[in-house]
Enzyme design. Structure first.
Site, short mmCIF file in Angstrom:
data_model
loop_
_atom_site.label_atom_id
_atom_site.label_comp_id
_atom_site.label_asym_id
_atom_site.label_seq_id
_atom_site.Cartn_x
_atom_site.Cartn_y
_atom_site.Cartn_z
N THR C 40 33.24 29.67 49.92
CA THR C 40 34.54 29.93 50.54
C THR C 40 35.58 28.92 50.04
OG1 THR C 40 33.47 30.80 52.50
CG2 THR C 40 35.75 30.08 52.76
N HIS C 43 36.90 30.00 46.76
CA HIS C 43 37.93 31.04 46.87
C HIS C 43 39.27 30.41 47.21
CE1 HIS C 43 35.14 34.35 46.49
NE2 HIS C 43 34.38 33.87 47.47
#
Lengths: 347, 347, 347, 347
Positions: C40, C43
Site C-alpha cells: 500500500t 501505491h
C-alpha cells in the site's frame, strides 16, 4: 424522582424518592416509559440466596425498559446518533469492552458484566442513565414492546443459536414469558413443528396463542413419548430448555434427536443428575448455555423480526400496573396466572 | 410405454414408444404421475451448445417427477422402507458414493454425478427406474407438488445456505419458478424483508403471490438504489442470484451489504467481468455456488416446510399439459408467461 | 519529530519535521520502534489512481508498527490496562463502533473505517497517537515482529476463515510477504499439504523457508495440473488468493476442489472475467473477500500462534532501513528481491 | 481360522477355531494383520453391566484393525476401487443408510448402528468380512497405525469438533490412549497451549511425548487453578473430556473459559451432578457428545494428518502381543502401565 428500591437485606421493595441519576460524558439520561417485571425481580423481592449473595442495597431495581431520551452526555451527543426526544430501549448488561469475550464478539459473556437493577441502579424509576453504546432506537416499535426486548432477546438467542431453525422441529420446555416468546420466534423462523410444555394451563394457552402446534402438560401427558410420536420416533432437532428444573433437563435430553441441540436458558436453583453416557455422548447432543443477548446481533435480528411483523410478542403481555403497583405485579407473577407484566411508569 | 425422447442432434423432441426400463436389484420402478418442465429441458429442446456437448441421444428427457411405486428390485425390497403403491418423488442426481465429496457429506458435488433426463433416461415417460436410495416417500405431499421438489429444493438450498435467514433481509434476483420458490422459502424462514426483481411483470406478480414485500423491475427501477433505501444504505444480508446474467451479477454484488452473501444458482451462458476489489474483497462478501440439493438435508428441510404448511409452492404452478403437450409446454415457457409448467402423465 | 510525509499529489515522500500528535482523552501516544513497509505504501509513493483518489496530502504515511507507550489520555489511563513504558502494537483500522457491521462482530467491515497512514496520520514517524481500544500489548513478542502483525493478521484471517485447515490441503497463490506468512500459518494450523506459487524465485525460497511442501512457478509449471496431481485429481480444499491478478483468479478457481473455498486477499487493479457456471456454481465453490483482520479474534489467534512458537514470521523479514531510508526501502520492494521490509525508527 | 471369542456370559474370552466368515455381494474379506485392544474390550472381558446388556455370545471380539484384502463380493469388486492384496483399515460402525442421521450427514449417529466385535463378529480373528463402504485404503500408512485409526479417529473427532483449534488453548482431561492421541492432534492442529491431566504418571509421560506443553496430576496439582494461571484467569477454549468421571466433568466445566467448549468422549459408568446455572448457562458453554468418527470426514482429515507426518500416533503404542496373548494384553491395560496395545495377528 420515584424509584422502586431494595432498601436492605430481606424481602420486599419500597417506592422511594431518590435523586435523578448523574449523566456521565458517554451516558444518556432516559425518562422511563414502560418496564418489564422479570423472574429475577421476584428473586430480589424474596431475597433468596442468589439475591442475598449478589445485591448490595440500597439499589433501584429493574432491568427491562423503554423510554425517551431526556439528556445526552457530551461524548454521547457528539456521536450524533441519538437526540433528545428519541424513543429507545437498552441492553441492560454493561460490559467492560476489554476482556477476551468482549474483544472476540462475545460481549454477552464479559467477565466484568454489571447488570442494571442487580449490580447498579435500574429502571423501575422515573429516570435511568445508560451508556450510549447500550441504547437502541425503538424506530417505530411501541414503547410497551420496547420494554420487553430484553426477555424477547433471550428467546431469540435461545431459538436461533445453532442456525438451522427453518424447517426444523422445536420443543419449548417451560412456558413462562420467555418460553412463550420462544414459541413465537420459532414459528417466525419457520420451524415446521413447535411443541410447548408446562404444568400451568394459562401458560399453555399463551403458548398456543403464540403459535405452538401442540401443547403438553407434563402432569398429564407423557411428554417424551408424545414428542417421539410427532417426530417418527427420532426426537426434535432443538429443545429450548426454559424450565431450569432437573425434571425438565431429563425431558430435554430425552426429547432431543440424535445429533440434536438443547439450548438452556432456564436457570436452575439446584444441581441436576445427568447420565452423560446415555443422554449426551451416545446421542451426539450439543448443549448450549444461553446468557443474555448477543451484543448486538440478537438485537438486530429481534428488531427486524418485530418491525417486519413476523413476530409479535404482545399476546404474552397480560398485566399492566403503575410503578406504585409493584407489590401487585409481584403477586400476579407468583400466582402463576400472568404472562408478561409491565409497569407503566411514564408517558 | 410412452416417452418424450430426444432422438438426435438438433432442436425438438418426440413422443415415442419405448420399452419399460429394466429394474436392477437396488432399483425401484416408478409409474410417473406428474413431471415438471425445467429450463434445462428448454436447452435440450433447443439443442444449444451445452446440450450438444453433454447429451447422447436417443434419450428420454425429464428430471423432476413424482409417481407410484410399481416394482422393487430384490435389494430395494429387502430394505423394507418402500413398498408397491407408495407415492414418491426422487432426487435426480445419481451419485457414485465413493468420491471425496460423496464421502464427506457433499454428494451434490459428486465428481461422477449422472443426472436423469440428461446423462441417462429420464422421467417424461410412463415409467422410470431409480436407485432406491434416491427415492423419497411423498408422505402426504400432493403428487403435483412432489413433481417439483427438485426445483423447490434448489430454492431451499439457495436460501438456507449460510444459515441466518430468520430476521434477515433477502434479495431474490430473477423470478423464474425457482426465484419465486426462493421468495416463498425466504418468507417461510422468517426473513424480515424479501425483495424480488425481474423484467417480466407476470413473474413479479408470482413473486408477490409468494410473499415478496416489494418487487422491482430493472427496466424501470434503480434496483440497487431502492435496496439501499430499504436497508438504511447498507444492502441486504443475502442475495439469491437466480438470473445467471452478468448484469444480474453486478446488481447482486452491489446490493449485498458488507459482510453479506451472494448465493448463486442462475447458470450463466457466458462470462462476467467482476471487480473483485470493489465488489468482493473490500466488502468482505461471501459468494457461494449452488449445485442441486444437499443430499439429503435439503430434502428433509423442504419436506417439513411443505408438510407443515409453512411453505406452499403451488401458486407458482401456472400451466398443466399432458405428456403429448410437450411442444406447448416448451412454448409457454419460452413465451415468458409461465411460472412452473407441469406434465400430467399418469394417474 | 521526524515523519515520512506525502507532501502533495505526485510520486515520492519526504522526511519532514512535524509536530508530535495531540493525544485525546481516549488516546495513547506511542513512541514508534519499528514499522513495516507495505505494498500500500508503494501505491502511495507511486501516487497511482487509488492513492490519488483516496489520500489528502500532506499526510504521514505508515500503518504497520510497534512502539512504547509514552503518554495516555485521561480515559485511556482510567481503563488501567496499559501504562507508560508498555511495548505495544495496534490495529490500524479506526472504526466507528456504531454501524451494523461494527455492532454485529464485523468491525473489520465498518462502513466508516479510517486507516492510519491512508486516511489520517500514520506510523512512519517518531510518535503516533492511537485510540486505546486499537492498542495491543506485545506481551513478550519482539517489537520487530509486533511491527508486522498487521500483514501477519491478514494472512491469519485469509487462512483460517472457513475453519477446517487442520488436515486440509492449501494452495497459497502469490508469495509476497503476506503469502509467505500464509504458508507458515497454514503449516502451523496443521494443513497436510501446502503448495505455494509465484513467478519470483526469491519469493518461492521464502515460501519454502516458511514450510511450503512444494512451490510452483507459473512461468514454468502447469500449476493447476500439478495441484490436481498432488490431490488425486480433486483440487485443494482452500486457495489463498494473494496475487490479485486475473490469471491468478483463474488458477485459484481451477485449483479448488468441488465444495472448496477461495479466500481472496490480493487486491486486483482491474476486473477479471469469471466463468461462474463452470468455476463457481457447478463446483459449489465458496469465495470470500478478506478485508483486514477480524477485530479482535484474528489478533487473539495470531498472538497465541506467535507466542507459542507455532508460527514464526521472522524468516520473511529480509531488509531493515532507518526512517530516512524510505526511498531505498521502496526500491528493494519494487525490485522484487525483498520479503518484508522493516523501518527501524526508535529504540 | 483363529478367533478370540466371547463364548458366554461371564468374564474372560477364548481363542477358538471358527469358520472364515461368509462374504456377501457388497462385502470384502480381509485377512487381519494388526488389531488394537480397546477399553471396550476390557468391559467385554470383565462382562460388566453394559456388556451383559448388549452382547449376545458367542461372538468374535475386536473392532480396531488393519488387514489385506483377500476376496471381494461381486458388487464390491464391480465398484473397482479396491482389489485383492490392498492394505486397508475399516470403520467398525455398520450403519443403515436410511435413518435421518444417516441421510443428513450424521451416519455416526445412525439409529441402527451395529458395531463389529460388539453387535456382530469382530476383528480379533484371522479374517473379517466388512461392507465395502466401510473399508479404507491404507495408502502408505503402516498396518500397525492403520489398526488404531478407530481410536485415533475418536481423538480427531473430539479435538476438531467446533472448528477453532489453530491458535487456541486445549485441555485434554484423561490420558488413556485416546487422550494421548488427542494431545497430538491438538498440537498438529496448531493449538497454542495443550495441557493434559491424569493420575497415572506413565500416561502423563506419553502425553508429554505426544507434545503436551504441560501435564497435571489431579492427585497433586490444583488442576483448575493451574489452568487459570496458564490462561490469564480465563480458562481454556476447548476441553477434551476423556475421563468419563464425574470429578473430571466438574474440572472440565470449571476449566473451560466463558464461551468455551467441552467435547465429551469419556464414557461415564454413572451419573454426574451438574450445576448447570454456574457451569453451563452463566458461562455460555457448549457441551458436545462425541460418538465414533464422522463418516467419513473424520477419516479423511485423519488420513491426511498421518500421511503428511503432521501427526504420528506411534509413541502411544507401548505393547504388542500375538492373538493368543489376549489375556496378557488385557492384563497390561488393567494394570494401567500401557498406552495402546496391539495384537499382531497376521503378516
Amino acid at each position: 424522582m420515584r424509584a422502586i428500591v431494595k432498601t436492605g437485606a430481606g424481602p420486599g421493595m419500597e417506592v422511594r424518592d431518590v435523586p435523578v441519576p448523574a449523566v456521565g460524558a458517554s451516558d444518556v439520561l432516559i425518562k422511563v416509559l414502560n418496564a418489564g417485571v422479570c423472574g429475577t425481580d421476584l428473586h430480589i423481592w424474596e431475597w433468596d440466596a442468589w439475591a442475598a449473595g449478589r445485591l448490595k442495597p440500597p439499589l433501584t431495581i429493574g432491568h427491562e425498559f423503554s423510554g425517551r431520551i431526556e439528556k445526552l452526555g457530551e461524548d454521547a451527543a457528539a456521536e450524533g446518533l441519538l437526540k433528545i426526544g428519541d424513543l429507545v430501549t437498552a441492553e441492560g448488561h454493561i460490559i467492560c469492552g476489554h476482556c477476551l469475550p468482549c474483544r472476540t464478539g462475545n460481549g454477552h459473556l464479559c467477565v466484568r458484566t454489571r447488570i442494571i437493577g442487580v449490580d447498579r441502579d435500574g429502571a423501575f424509576a422515573d429516570y435511568i442513565a445508560m451508556p450510549v453504546s447500550n441504547v437502541m432506537l425503538l424506530d417505530g416499535i411501541a414503547p410497551e414492546i420496547g420494554a420487553i426486548m430484553d426477555p424477547v432477546g433471550n428467546a431469540v438467542h435461545t431459538v436461533l443459536e445453532g442456525g438451522d431453525v427453518p424447517g426444523s422441529t422445536v420443543f419449548v420446555l417451560g412456558c413462562g414469558p420467555i418460553g412463550c416468546f420462544a414459541v413465537g420466534v420459532a414459528r417466525a423462523a419457520g420451524a415446521a413443528l413447535v411443541v410447548a410444555s408446562d404444568f400451568n394451563l394459562r401458560r399453555l394457552e399463551l403458548a398456543r396463542a403464540m403459535g405452538a402446534h401442540e401443547t403438553l402438560n407434563p402432569g398429564q401427558d407423557d411428554v417424551v413419548a408424545r414428542i417421539k410420536e410427532l417426530t417418527r420416533g427420532l426426537g426434535v432437532d432443538l429443545v429450548c430448555e426454559m424450565s431450569g428444573h432437573p425434571a425438565g433437563h431429563a425431558q430435554a435430553f430425552a426429547a432431543a434427536r440424535p445429533g440434536g441441540r438443547v439450548n438452556m436458558l432456564g436457570t436452575p436453583s439446584r444441581t441436576t443428575e445427568v447420565d452423560f453416557a446415555r443422554d449426551v455422548i451416545f446421542k451426539g447432543l450439543t448443549l448450549y448455555g444461553v446468557t443474555g443477548r448477543k451484543m448486538y446481533s440478537t438485537w438486530n435480528a429481534m428488531a427486524r423480526f418485530i418491525k417486519s411483523g413476523e413476530f409479535d410478542p404482545s399476546p404474552v403481555v397480560t398485566h399492566r400496573f403503575p410503578l406504585e403497583g409493584i407489590a401487585q405485579a409481584v403477586e400476579v407473577i407468583k400466582d402463576g396466572q400472568a404472562g408478561k407484566v409491565i409497569l407503566e411508569i411514564g408517558t
